[in-house]
Scaffold this motif. Structure first.
Motif, PDB file in Angstrom:
ATOM      1  N   ILE A   1      -4.174  27.455  -2.662  1.00  0.00           N
ATOM      2  CA  ILE A   1      -4.851  27.482  -1.361  1.00  0.00           C
ATOM      3  C   ILE A   1      -5.598  26.169  -1.185  1.00  0.00           C
ATOM      4  O   ILE A   1      -6.334  25.741  -2.073  1.00  0.00           O
ATOM      5  N   THR A   2      -5.390  25.547  -0.043  1.00  0.00           N
ATOM      6  CA  THR A   2      -6.097  24.315   0.292  1.00  0.00           C
ATOM      7  C   THR A   2      -7.121  24.643   1.375  1.00  0.00           C
ATOM      8  O   THR A   2      -6.813  25.357   2.325  1.00  0.00           O
ATOM      9  N   THR A   3      -8.320  24.141   1.218  1.00  0.00           N
ATOM     10  CA  THR A   3      -9.394  24.424   2.158  1.00  0.00           C
ATOM     11  C   THR A   3      -9.832  23.148   2.856  1.00  0.00           C
ATOM     12  O   THR A   3      -9.945  22.102   2.227  1.00  0.00           O
ATOM     13  N   VAL A   4     -10.077  23.239   4.147  1.00  0.00           N
ATOM     14  CA  VAL A   4     -10.563  22.106   4.931  1.00  0.00           C
ATOM     15  C   VAL A   4     -11.808  22.557   5.701  1.00  0.00           C
ATOM     16  O   VAL A   4     -11.894  23.711   6.144  1.00  0.00           O
ATOM     17  N   ALA A   5     -12.772  21.663   5.826  1.00  0.00           N
ATOM     18  CA  ALA A   5     -14.038  21.988   6.502  1.00  0.00           C
ATOM     19  C   ALA A   5     -13.849  21.952   8.012  1.00  0.00           C
ATOM     20  O   ALA A   5     -14.303  21.037   8.691  1.00  0.00           O
ATOM     21  N   ALA A   6     -13.165  22.940   8.543  1.00  0.00           N
ATOM     22  CA  ALA A   6     -12.979  23.068   9.988  1.00  0.00           C
ATOM     23  C   ALA A   6     -12.859  24.551  10.299  1.00  0.00           C
ATOM     24  O   ALA A   6     -11.771  25.106  10.316  1.00  0.00           O
ATOM     25  N   GLY A   7     -14.000  25.194  10.502  1.00  0.00           N
ATOM     26  CA  GLY A   7     -14.022  26.607  10.833  1.00  0.00           C
ATOM     27  C   GLY A   7     -14.815  26.833  12.105  1.00  0.00           C
ATOM     28  O   GLY A   7     -15.312  25.890  12.725  1.00  0.00           O
ATOM     29  N   GLY A   8     -14.949  28.072  12.487  1.00  0.00           N
ATOM     30  CA  GLY A   8     -15.641  28.416  13.727  1.00  0.00           C
ATOM     31  C   GLY A   8     -17.071  27.933  13.781  1.00  0.00           C
ATOM     32  O   GLY A   8     -17.604  27.638  14.852  1.00  0.00           O
ATOM     33  N   GLY A   9     -17.726  27.815  12.624  1.00  0.00           N
ATOM     34  CA  GLY A   9     -19.110  27.357  12.594  1.00  0.00           C
ATOM     35  C   GLY A   9     -19.263  25.878  12.325  1.00  0.00           C
ATOM     36  O   GLY A   9     -20.386  25.378  12.209  1.00  0.00           O
ATOM     37  N   SER A  10     -18.151  25.152  12.242  1.00  0.00           N
ATOM     38  CA  SER A  10     -18.233  23.708  11.996  1.00  0.00           C
ATOM     39  C   SER A  10     -18.924  23.020  13.169  1.00  0.00           C
ATOM     40  O   SER A  10     -18.557  23.197  14.329  1.00  0.00           O
ATOM     41  N   CYS A  11     -19.942  22.235  12.853  1.00  0.00           N
ATOM     42  CA  CYS A  11     -20.753  21.568  13.882  1.00  0.00           C
ATOM     43  C   CYS A  11     -19.984  20.460  14.594  1.00  0.00           C
ATOM     44  O   CYS A  11     -19.189  19.749  13.973  1.00  0.00           O
ATOM     45  N   LEU A  12     -20.257  20.316  15.874  1.00  0.00           N
ATOM     46  CA  LEU A  12     -19.627  19.291  16.705  1.00  0.00           C
ATOM     47  C   LEU A  12     -20.656  18.221  17.025  1.00  0.00           C
ATOM     48  O   LEU A  12     -21.734  18.521  17.536  1.00  0.00           O
ATOM     49  N   THR A  13     -20.327  16.974  16.715  1.00  0.00           N
ATOM     50  CA  THR A  13     -21.222  15.868  17.025  1.00  0.00           C
ATOM     51  C   THR A  13     -20.416  14.723  17.619  1.00  0.00           C
ATOM     52  O   THR A  13     -19.217  14.589  17.372  1.00  0.00           O
ATOM     53  N   PHE A  14     -21.092  13.913  18.386  1.00  0.00           N
ATOM     54  CA  PHE A  14     -20.502  12.708  18.952  1.00  0.00           C
ATOM     55  C   PHE A  14     -21.283  11.543  18.393  1.00  0.00           C
ATOM     56  O   PHE A  14     -22.471  11.374  18.679  1.00  0.00           O
ATOM     57  N   GLU A  15     -20.639  10.757  17.511  1.00  0.00           N
ATOM     58  CA  GLU A  15     -21.316   9.657  16.832  1.00  0.00           C
ATOM     59  C   GLU A  15     -20.463   8.403  16.869  1.00  0.00           C
ATOM     60  O   GLU A  15     -19.260   8.464  16.586  1.00  0.00           O
ATOM     61  N   SER A  16     -21.076   7.301  17.199  1.00  0.00           N
ATOM     62  CA  SER A  16     -20.402   5.994  17.204  1.00  0.00           C
ATOM     63  C   SER A  16     -19.113   6.020  18.025  1.00  0.00           C
ATOM     64  O   SER A  16     -18.114   5.424  17.640  1.00  0.00           O
ATOM     65  N   GLY A  17     -19.141   6.763  19.118  1.00  0.00           N
ATOM     66  CA  GLY A  17     -17.986   6.821  20.007  1.00  0.00           C
ATOM     67  C   GLY A  17     -16.883   7.752  19.553  1.00  0.00           C
ATOM     68  O   GLY A  17     -15.794   7.749  20.125  1.00  0.00           O
ATOM     69  N   LEU A  18     -17.143   8.560  18.522  1.00  0.00           N
ATOM     70  CA  LEU A  18     -16.118   9.445  17.986  1.00  0.00           C
ATOM     71  C   LEU A  18     -16.554  10.907  18.026  1.00  0.00           C
ATOM     72  O   LEU A  18     -17.723  11.216  17.782  1.00  0.00           O
ATOM     73  N   PHE A  19     -15.602  11.795  18.297  1.00  0.00           N
ATOM     74  CA  PHE A  19     -15.839  13.232  18.173  1.00  0.00           C
ATOM     75  C   PHE A  19     -15.740  13.577  16.690  1.00  0.00           C
ATOM     76  O   PHE A  19     -14.781  13.199  16.026  1.00  0.00           O
TER      77      PHE A  19
END
Length: 167
Positions: free
Chosen positions: A36-54
């Motif tokens: 199983i491979t896990t990636v930090a992208a779930g429903g509670g993953s925070c959204l930020t806009f930094e240095s012109g990037l999502f």
């Protein structure tokens, strides 16, 4: 499987794939286990806009306070982006949110936070057509989807499996 903090990916082709050794956070474990491979992208993953990037994650809103729509003063998260885009229907959820755990999801809090972030995004897009709050929410969804695609590619095409034969 997308959970609150992460997405877990595995491949099934008639049998469960296993590995005999994994390393997580610098700790190597030698024991048979599901691959199983896990990636930090779930429903509670925070959204930020930094240095012109999502940016999506790796920080998580957690269950408390949770995403902005949970009515506990939380940050924007993937759940909020899905709510903003109409993919989550408030009336289909129980009224278990807020301090008293007796309120519905808060679409207004989500909308206001996306209006704030859209202002920040549009301030960096001089001369370009402004992005709507929905376009900003969808931009974050695309970033999260790409993060989830990487481990899928790793366990399919990178290992010689034809992705056209997968669902």
């Amino acid at each position: 499987d997308m959970g609150g903090t992460s997405t877990d990916v595995s491949r099934y082709a008639g049998a469960l794939e296993q590995v005999l050794e994994t390393t997580t956070a610098g700790v190597t474990i030698q024991a048979p286990q599901l691959d199983i491979t896990t990636v930090a992208a779930g429903g509670g993953s925070c959204l930020t806009f930094e240095s012109g990037l999502f940016r999506v994650g790796p920080e998580s809103a957690g269950a408390h306070p949770g995403p902005a729509c949970y009515r506990k003063g939380g940050p924007l998260a993937i759940t909020d982006a899905n709510l903003q885009l109409g993919r989550i229907v408030v009336s289909h959820f129980p009224k278990i949110f807020g301090r008293g755990e007796n309120e519905a999801l808060d679409g207004d809090a989500t909308r206001l936070k996306f209006e704030e972030i859209a202002k920040a995004v549009n301030a960096t897009r001089e001369g370009a057509e402004p992005m709507s709050t929905d376009a900003v929410a969808y931009g974050f969804i695309k970033v999260a989807n790409e993060a989830m695609c990487r481990p899928i590619r790793e366990i399919t095409s990178a290992r010689g499996h034809d992705v056209r034969k997968h669902v």
